[in-house]
Design an enzyme around this catalytic site. Structure first.
Site, PDB file in Angstrom:
ATOM      1  N   CYS A 101       0.839  -1.195   0.000  1.00 48.25           N
ATOM      2  CA  CYS A 101       0.000   0.000   0.000  1.00 48.25           C
ATOM      3  C   CYS A 101       0.885   1.259   0.000  1.00 48.25           C
ATOM      4  O   CYS A 101       1.857   1.338  -0.741  1.00 48.25           O
ATOM      5  CB  CYS A 101      -0.947  -0.069   1.201  1.00 48.25           C
ATOM      6  SG  CYS A 101      -2.377   1.022   1.137  1.00 48.25           S
ATOM      7  N   THR A 102       0.565   2.243   0.830  1.00 44.95           N
ATOM      8  CA  THR A 102       1.300   3.508   0.810  1.00 44.95           C
ATOM      9  C   THR A 102       2.678   3.420   1.463  1.00 44.95           C
ATOM     10  O   THR A 102       3.398   4.421   1.538  1.00 44.95           O
ATOM     11  CB  THR A 102       0.480   4.623   1.483  1.00 44.95           C
ATOM     12  OG1 THR A 102       0.041   4.177   2.774  1.00 44.95           O
ATOM     13  CG2 THR A 102      -0.735   4.978   0.633  1.00 44.95           C
TER      14      THR A 102
END
Length: 229
Positions: A101-102
């Site tokens: 993800c981030t």
């Protein structure tokens, strides 16, 4: 030979970004999995689940695989010199440098994405080019020894991909079967292009606060880089 994994466990982490690959890695034969942070006090995830780091930056052994999960807590990490230094140090000798993800934005802030194909959550994909990355949509994207995964649930696919790269497909499939990972989602709105206009709008609104804060941080980082040139 033991494979040593290290996942960054920080305040505000998206717990499934961390626990999904953790479950896969910990299911692999002869694996050693660490949750790493500045100290070993419990941290609280973005969804209020308490997690216990198992080692510190100072005491963490050299890792074969370093993994940075995402979550709202990533915003603080982007400007945290201690975190970025630790990531760079471990990445320099790791077999695989990875994120979910981030978490890829942290790799970018550490200077590890320049010229590399990378992915992240769909709502942050456009930020990657600020770190010199080639933004590449995908569930799991590999560029050399760099593996980046898309948003949240991609951590399971990512974990299995890493196991296959380390120990072969049969080991990865055995873990997949032991976890009964055979997803059949009740709805088909897991990507922006598959969601209705209403659902997409509602989701963007839900994520707007964190995105605005992240955008401001990335703008500061860009200004600092330009000022240093």
């Amino acid at each position: 030979m033991t494979i040593r994994f290290g996942l960054l466990a920080f305040p505000g982490v998206q717990q499934l970004d961390l626990t999904a690959p953790y479950e896969v890695f910990a299911s692999m034969d002869d694996a050693e999995v660490h949750l790493v942070w500045k100290d070993t006090s419990p941290i609280v995830s973005a969804t209020k689940l308490a997690l216990q780091p198992t080692t510190t930056f100072a005491e963490c052994p050299p890792l074969d695989v370093i993994c940075v999960p995402g979550g709202v807590g990533v915003n603080t990490l982007l400007e945290d010199a201690d975190v970025l230094s630790f990531v760079r140090k471990q990445a320099a000798q790791a077999r695989f440098v990875t994120s979910v993800c981030t978490g890829s934005l942290v790799l970018g802030a550490a200077g590890l994405l320049k010229g590399k194909k990378a992915t992240t959550h769909w709502n942050a994909l456009d930020f990657l080019e600020n770190f010199g990355a080639v933004a590449t949509p995908g569930r799991v994207v590999r560029d050399g020894n760099l593996f980046t995964a898309g948003g949240v649930t991609a951590g399971i696919d990512f974990g299995l991909t890493i196991v296959a790269a380390l120990r072969g497909r049969e080991e990865a499939e055995a873990i997949q079967l032991s976890l009964e990972y055979a997803p059949e989602p009740p709805f088909h709105s897991g990507l922006p292009e598959k969601a209705s206009v209403e659902v997409l709008g509602r989701t963007r609104q839900r994520l707007a606060g964190s995105r605005m804060a992240r955008q401001a941080i990335i703008a500061r980082l860009a200004a600092a880089r330009h000022g240093a040139e």
